[in-house]
Every structure is written in C-alpha cells, then in structure tokens.
Design a protein around this motif. Sequence first.
Motif, PDB file in Angstrom:
ATOM      1  N   LEU A 319       0.938  -1.146  -0.052  1.00 19.56           N
ATOM      2  CA  LEU A 319      -0.049  -0.010  -0.038  1.00 19.56           C
ATOM      3  C   LEU A 319       0.882   1.283   0.084  1.00 19.56           C
ATOM      4  N   ALA A 320       2.136   1.186   0.475  1.00 20.52           N
ATOM      5  CA  ALA A 320       3.003   2.538   0.481  1.00 20.52           C
ATOM      6  C   ALA A 320       4.356   1.973   0.536  1.00 20.52           C
ATOM      7  N   GLY A 321       5.285   2.613  -0.029  1.00 24.27           N
ATOM      8  CA  GLY A 321       6.593   2.242   0.165  1.00 24.27           C
ATOM      9  C   GLY A 321       7.148   1.638  -1.275  1.00 24.27           C
ATOM     10  N   ASN A 328      10.925 -14.161  -9.498  1.00 19.21           N
ATOM     11  CA  ASN A 328      10.787 -14.589 -10.919  1.00 19.21           C
ATOM     12  C   ASN A 328       9.644 -14.851 -11.190  1.00 19.21           C
ATOM     13  N   ARG A 329       8.544 -14.181 -10.574  1.00 24.18           N
ATOM     14  CA  ARG A 329       7.051 -14.709 -11.067  1.00 24.18           C
ATOM     15  C   ARG A 329       6.177 -13.549 -11.294  1.00 24.18           C
ATOM     16  N   LEU A 330       6.135 -12.578 -10.576  1.00 20.40           N
ATOM     17  CA  LEU A 330       5.225 -11.374 -10.921  1.00 20.40           C
ATOM     18  C   LEU A 330       5.560 -10.663 -12.331  1.00 20.40           C
ATOM     19  N   SER A 337       1.692  -3.005  -7.342  1.00 24.02           N
ATOM     20  CA  SER A 337       0.923  -3.061  -6.281  1.00 24.02           C
ATOM     21  C   SER A 337       1.106  -4.365  -5.109  1.00 24.02           C
ATOM     22  N   SER A 338       2.258  -5.100  -5.302  1.00 25.50           N
ATOM     23  CA  SER A 338       2.385  -6.076  -4.716  1.00 25.50           C
ATOM     24  C   SER A 338       3.769  -6.661  -4.839  1.00 25.50           C
ATOM     25  N   MET A 339       4.112  -7.786  -3.739  1.00 21.09           N
ATOM     26  CA  MET A 339       5.467  -8.169  -3.666  1.00 21.09           C
ATOM     27  C   MET A 339       5.315  -9.569  -3.263  1.00 21.09           C
ATOM     28  N   LEU A 351       7.737  -0.483   4.433  1.00 17.12           N
ATOM     29  CA  LEU A 351       6.409  -0.944   3.419  1.00 17.12           C
ATOM     30  C   LEU A 351       5.588  -1.056   4.296  1.00 17.12           C
ATOM     31  N   VAL A 352       4.306  -0.440   3.859  1.00 19.95           N
ATOM     32  CA  VAL A 352       3.004  -0.746   4.250  1.00 19.95           C
ATOM     33  C   VAL A 352       2.547  -1.975   3.350  1.00 19.95           C
TER      34      VAL A 352
END
Length: 355
Positions: A319-321, A328-330, A337-339, A351-352
């Motif tokens: 959400l922030a950061g 090796n996927r996204l 918007s994700s990790m 990181l939020v």
Amino acid sequence: MKHVPPVGARIDDRTINVVATVLDKFWLRPVTRKGYTDQRAVRTPDDPMTLVLVKRAVVASDNDVVALTFADPGGAALPAWQPGCHLDLHLPSGRRRQYSLCGDPQDRSGYRIAVRKIPTGGGGSLEMHALTEGDTVTVRGPRNGFPFIPHSRVLYLAGGIGITPILPMVRAAQRLGTDWHFVYCGRSIDTIPFLDEIWQWDPARVTIRLDDEHGIPTAADLLRHAPRGGAVYVCGPPPMIETVRRGFAETGSKNLYFERFSAAPVVDGTAFEIELARTGEVVPVAADETVLQALIKVRPDTAYSCKQGFCGTCKVGVLAGTPEHRDNRLTDDERQSSMLACVSRSATPRLVLDV
C-alpha cells in the motif's frame, strides 16, 4: 467494362452455386456445430487435479524420508511430465508445498514424490508424512523450473533429498546413452534415500560421499568428474550449491544447472520495517532476514511454499513504500501493487503491507 461482383456475393455460375450449397448444408454446418463446447480442450498446469495416495514407502534407513505415489482415482493416465518437473500440492490444512517428481516419466499411471520429515519446519513435511494410502490431495502441475537438457557428457550432483529431481535425469541419460557420472552426498548412509535404486546403476559411474566418513566435500571433491565441454546438474542444500558455483569455472565444463530445495541466504540486505495495515503493527526486518520470516514471527499462519520467489504463494499487497523486487514470478503490472515476501525487500525505510 467487366462487372466484378462484390466480395461475398454469389457468383453467377449455377454449378459453383450448387456445389457451395451442398457443402454448406451437408458438411460445413454439421462440422461447426457437432460437439461444440466453450471449455478449453487442453489442460494447463494451473488446472487442479484431485489425486489419491496409492502407495507410501519409507526410502531412507532413518525413516525420515517417505516416497508417496499419487494416481487418478479413476485410473486415468496422468498428464505427461519431464525430468525436473515438480508438483504443487494443496494440503488439507491449506498449506501449499512443492515437491519434485522422482518416478519414471514413461509411467503415467502415478506421480511419485519424496518428502523428508523436518520437525522444526513449517509443518508441511509433517502433514505429508501423516498421509495414509487412500487419502486425497489437490495437485497442480506438473511444472518444470529445472529442465533436463540431453548433453552428451554430464555430471549429476545431489545432496540428501536433492536426489529427487536428479533420479529421473540419470534414468533419461541412461536411456539416451549419455556419458554420465553421479555424485551423491549426505550426512550418513542412513539419511540418503533411494539407495536400493541407485545400487542398480553402473557402480563405476556412481560416487557416494558421506560427511561422517569423508568429511564435508570441497569443490574439488564434488567436481572431480565434471566433463570438459559438458554440463553439471546439482540439487541440494545451499552450501553445496554455492561450493559448486565457486568451483565451476575451474572445471572446463560449459553449462551449470542447479535447483535449491531451500531458500538462498539473504545477501547485501539492509534492515527496514513493515507495517501491517490491518492492525497498524510495525515489524522490523533484519538485514539478513526476509519479509516472510519477519511476518511468520507475528503471523504464524502466513501462507508460503517455495521460499525462492517463483511459486507466488506468499504474494502480498503493498500500500505504501517501494519494494525491491527479487522474484521470478510477478508481471510488471503486479509489481506496481504487490510483492513476494519470501525474496523481495524494500528500497524505502518502511513498507506498508495489506496484511
């Protein structure tokens, strides 16, 4: 000036028109309508299968490794696979784990995997060991992140349970007439699985190295049979893989392929914080720690599987950061918007997360 009919108009030729009418009525319409379905005709590795455990066997003398064979409940042939493939297993608890196929790709009546019991792990191995014949599991795959390439000369290296993807590779090499050698390492003779099968191979091509007899192997010990101009395959614990990687340049071999069975250590990391948006809790992440490890400390039920950045189970919203992506996927869009908590870090002090 010659008149040219518009595209699609009937041509003023009675014979052609009669033929077209007959073809349309008696061939084209029946063919296009017969058996039509809007479902996909070809299965993908993402499609789930329900399989039943048909055989459970202890395959190491210390009783800590079991081989589990799963089959279709109706006896149908399973999707084809190649050496190096693995399965994603969805366990009754909700855990997801990945295991390499270690059977024979030519036998499509069942999928065999092997699991070492890790009492201090995340619980997946204990749940797998608790399965009994007749139990069912949901499976996705097979997938291949460690493909077998038929080089003419190959050295295969395995450490402990790292034997599982290597077993079908050696079998394939034997069938192809490859010039191969296999080095198998473990803590002791009691801890290494599938010895009964390996003893059936050409003993001149097999080297067994045991820590309690020979000591921890050096790069020279592991790579003594590396073929000049050939390839090296290795699967095992991180220290073994790093030893092989450091010594590989001295071998004269051209290709090195490896697969980890556990996460690589964090290198060049810096400490940061994660804030759990749903509670406001702030959790520190040490320089040598992953976001996933930090999350598990406060949320033991956090979902994960491979811990290496390719399965996607530990995906979490940001959400922030600014994440420092190491997976090796996204896709690029997903990274906005994700990790993946198992490998990726932070480029900002905090990181939020949408947790």
